[in-house]
Design a protein around this motif. Structure first.
Motif, PDB file in Angstrom:
ATOM      1  N   GLN A   1       0.846  -1.193   0.000  1.00 42.62           N
ATOM      2  CA  GLN A   1       0.000   0.000   0.000  1.00 42.62           C
ATOM      3  C   GLN A   1       0.884   1.245   0.000  1.00 42.62           C
TER       4      GLN A   1
ATOM      5  N   TYR B   1       0.622   5.814   0.531  1.00 45.89           N
ATOM      6  CA  TYR B   1      -0.159   6.944   1.039  1.00 45.89           C
ATOM      7  C   TYR B   1       0.546   8.232   0.613  1.00 45.89           C
TER       8      TYR B   1
ATOM      9  N   THR C   1      -5.769   2.500  14.461  1.00 44.18           N
ATOM     10  CA  THR C   1      -6.199   2.320  13.070  1.00 44.18           C
ATOM     11  C   THR C   1      -5.636   3.367  12.125  1.00 44.18           C
ATOM     12  N   SER C   2      -4.867   4.322  12.656  1.00 46.50           N
ATOM     13  CA  SER C   2      -4.358   5.402  11.817  1.00 46.50           C
ATOM     14  C   SER C   2      -2.934   5.756  12.215  1.00 46.50           C
TER      15      SER C   2
ATOM     16  N   ASN D   1      -5.738   6.994   7.564  1.00 47.63           N
ATOM     17  CA  ASN D   1      -6.283   5.711   7.942  1.00 47.63           C
ATOM     18  C   ASN D   1      -5.404   4.617   7.345  1.00 47.63           C
TER      19      ASN D   1
ATOM     20  N   ALA E   1      -5.883   1.340   6.875  1.00 47.78           N
ATOM     21  CA  ALA E   1      -6.521   0.382   5.973  1.00 47.78           C
ATOM     22  C   ALA E   1      -6.933   1.004   4.653  1.00 47.78           C
ATOM     23  N   THR E   2      -7.540   2.198   4.695  1.00 48.95           N
ATOM     24  CA  THR E   2      -8.109   2.790   3.478  1.00 48.95           C
ATOM     25  C   THR E   2      -7.205   3.816   2.807  1.00 48.95           C
TER      26      THR E   2
ATOM     27  N   ALA F   1      -7.282   6.893   3.566  1.00 45.30           N
ATOM     28  CA  ALA F   1      -7.986   8.172   3.604  1.00 45.30           C
ATOM     29  C   ALA F   1      -7.316   9.130   4.586  1.00 45.30           C
TER      30      ALA F   1
ATOM     31  N   GLU G   1      -7.640  11.514   7.425  1.00 47.86           N
ATOM     32  CA  GLU G   1      -8.627  11.756   8.476  1.00 47.86           C
ATOM     33  C   GLU G   1      -8.496  13.145   9.085  1.00 47.86           C
TER      34      GLU G   1
END
Length: 598
Positions: A505, A507, A532-533, A548, A550-551, A553, A555
């Motif tokens: 992944q 980011y 989680t972040s 985040n 997992a996603t 995104a 936050e």
């Protein structure tokens, strides 16, 4: 700090002109810091600190850290005085006595510093107009302290406080204390005269810092006597300022008429952050000492520093600014790196990159410095300190990028062991570090193309966790996650690897990476308390975000630390769930791969 990344080769001197850390820390309030608040560390590389007037004179053996600007006469430096910046005049020759030197000189009359001085005077008038139109939050009687007397003036509202007072007279050895929170701004608006006796002091309390204090004198400065201390920016735009010997100012001073101080004056520059209805001091923020219409003179052995003390700016978990703490080191540049809270959260451990020191702050408001550690005495003063991580027992490790060393301290802050892990060829050193739950495996980067590993229990090198990263990036901050995956700030993006080193992944956010060959981009990481972040900071913009995991995104963010490019240098969180202190054991399970066990 970013050093010799793969996007381009930079001189080390250039590195020292930039950089500081971003630390995610707890909030500053009356009770102290709490879990989940964010602290950002910003180094002290002040853009200002100049001295300006019609004629500027410094006595023998004085030191000025920045430019010295004489608009209509000359700059005179007496025997062995030094101006580390430029000596600038409006056309007249310099007057340099025996052994006196300037960092550079310009007597052409066209130097941009001259226009800056003119603009500063205009901006001061604009600020005064804004202040005169602003409502006072308090009006108090005249302050008239007898010798050795004391008085405290406390602000009354969050944010901007304008406290009006007819006059202030401080007797010999008296102390006037201005009290407010670190996030507050306090303007002491004196409509009449200010008189400061021998040994008198205007001090700050409650977290209030010099950059957030203005002492505005509408009348005359009638006395400014020996060995006195003033914290904040003094504006006396209807008065000359004449001080005697041994005066200390932590802030700045601007006077309409001549500004004259005797021997052994100390001016530690803090640029004002005060804003009245969005009006700041503008270009006057470039000056530590300025006379609008007169001359400026400092006596022998005076010192005007151009540095701001390095700070860790504190935000809540939503990105609201709460205040700052300062390391107190009087060096230029004054760069800070990574940080971490100890396991019970009562101390913030910070790395002073330039000084190769560690500064420990108490979590209880107003967060005084609890202790300073000096690893530079063991590994060399120019080895630098950048990153820090705690194990489950409360011991901690420190990465040294230019000493190429890894240091282990006990939970009582005693240096125990100095390790020498291998460094990539052509890369930096032990730059950013994290510790696996086995309490033995250090993961580290060297601003190169790999994440390396070293066993501190057996003092042995381990196979790389991952290698062959893109040459367009640079491996900086890293964080291990409970599932065995690893986050890496790799300049161009933040990358997540699984426990076997496979990229899974990425980011990023728009505009956070400098154009090639800039080495400024994603630099520092911290895990959020929610599990989680994570937080990521960009050295290019000085912004930081919460992503985040997992996603991917965003936050929270972008949040600006107001750090110039290259200054933001680390991030940490009180209550941060580092795997080394939250996970107590590891197994050889295949699903845990190289991350948890060796």
């Amino acid at each position: 700090m970013n050093r010799s990344g793969k996007r381009g080769s930079r001189l080390f001197a250039a590195l020292l002109a930039i950089g500081a850390s971003v630390c995610i820390a707890p909030s500053v309030d009356a009770a102290g810091w709490v879990n989940g608040d964010v602290a950002v560390a910003v180094g002290g590389v002040a853009p200002g600190g100049a001295v300006g007037g019609k004629d500027v004179t410094f006595g023998a053996y004085s030191i000025v850290g920045q430019d010295v600007i004489a608009s209509s006469s000359t700059v005179e430096l007496n025997n062995y005085a030094k101006a580390l910046g430029a000596c600038v005049t409006g056309g007249n020759p310099l007057n340099l006595k025996i052994g006196a030197i300037c960092g550079s000189s310009d007597t052409s009359g066209t130097n941009p510093d001259l226009a800056t001085l003119t603009s500063a005077i205009t901006d001061l008038a604009t600020f005064e107009t804004a202040l005169s139109g602003a409502a006072s939050t308090q009006t108090i009687p005249a302050v008239n302290l007898a010798d050795s007397g004391t008085q405290t003036i406390s602000d009354s509202v969050a944010g901007l406080n304008i406290i009006s007072v007819p006059s202030v007279t401080l007797g010999n050895s008296s102390t006037l204390t201005l009290s407010g929170l670190a996030a507050d701004t306090l303007v002491l608006n004196i409509s009449g005269a200010l008189a400061i006796g021998d040994g008198a002091a205007i001090r700050l309390a409650g977290g209030l810092v010099p950059a957030n204090v203005i002492i505005n004198v509408g009348g005359l400065v009638t006395a400014w006597n020996a060995s006195s201390t003033l914290n904040g920016t003094l504006l006396a735009l209807n008065s000359a300022c004449t001080g005697t010997t041994g005066i200390t100012i932590n802030g700045a001073v601007v006077c309409s008429g001549s500004l004259n101080f005797g021997h052994n004056a100390r001016l530690n520059f803090f640029a004002s952050k005060a804003s009245i209805s969005s009006t700041t001091l503008g270009t006057a923020l470039a000056f530590a000492a300025l006379s609008e219409t007169g001359d400026v003179s400092f006596g022998n052995v005076s010192h005007v520093s151009d540095n701001q003390l390095a700070s860790y700016k504190v935000y809540d978990n939503s990105g609201n600014f709460l205040g700052s703490v300062f390391n107190g080191l009087q060096i230029t540049p004054n760069l800070t790196g990574g940080c971490a809270f100890n396991n019970n959260g009562n101390k913030l451990y910070t790395t002073d990159f330039t000084a190769t020191k560690l500064t420990l702050y108490d979590s209880t408001s107003p967060h005084p410095i609890d202790q300073t550690l000096n690893p530079g005495t063991k590994i060399g003063a120019t080895s630098h300190a950048e990153s820090i991580v705690f194990d489950h027992a409360g011991n901690f490790y420190v990465g040294s990028p230019d000493g190429q060393k890894l240091l282990k301290y006990s939970s009582t802050n005693v240096l125990q062991t100095v390790f020498s892990p291998n460094v990539e060829s052509g890369a930096r050193g032990i730059d950013w570090i994290d510790l696996a739950p086995d309490q033995c495996t250090i993961f580290y980067t060297s601003e190169g193309v790999a994440i390396r590993r070293f066993n501190v229990c057996t003092n042995s090198q381990l196979p790389d966790f991952v290698g062959g990263l893109s040459e367009s990036g640079a491996a900086y901050g890293l964080k291990l996650l409970p599932d065995g995956s690893v986050l890496l700030a790799d300049l161009d993006e933040v990358i997540r690897f699984d426990s076997l080193g496979n990229q899974i992944q990425t980011y990023t956010a728009p505009g956070e990476v400098g154009p090639f060959p800039s080495d400024f981009g994603w630099f520092a990481l911290a895990l959020d308390t929610d599990g989680t972040s994570f937080w990521a900071a960009s050295q290019f913009t000085g912004n930081f975000y919460r992503f985040n995991i997992a996603t991917g995104a965003i936050e929270v963010g972008p949040i600006s630390s107001n750090a110039t490019s290259g200054i933001l240098g680390g991030v940490c969180l009180r209550g941060e769930p580092d795997v080394a202190r939250t996970l107590q054991s590891c197994s050889s399970s295949a699903t845990q791969g190289k991350f948890l066990c060796n």
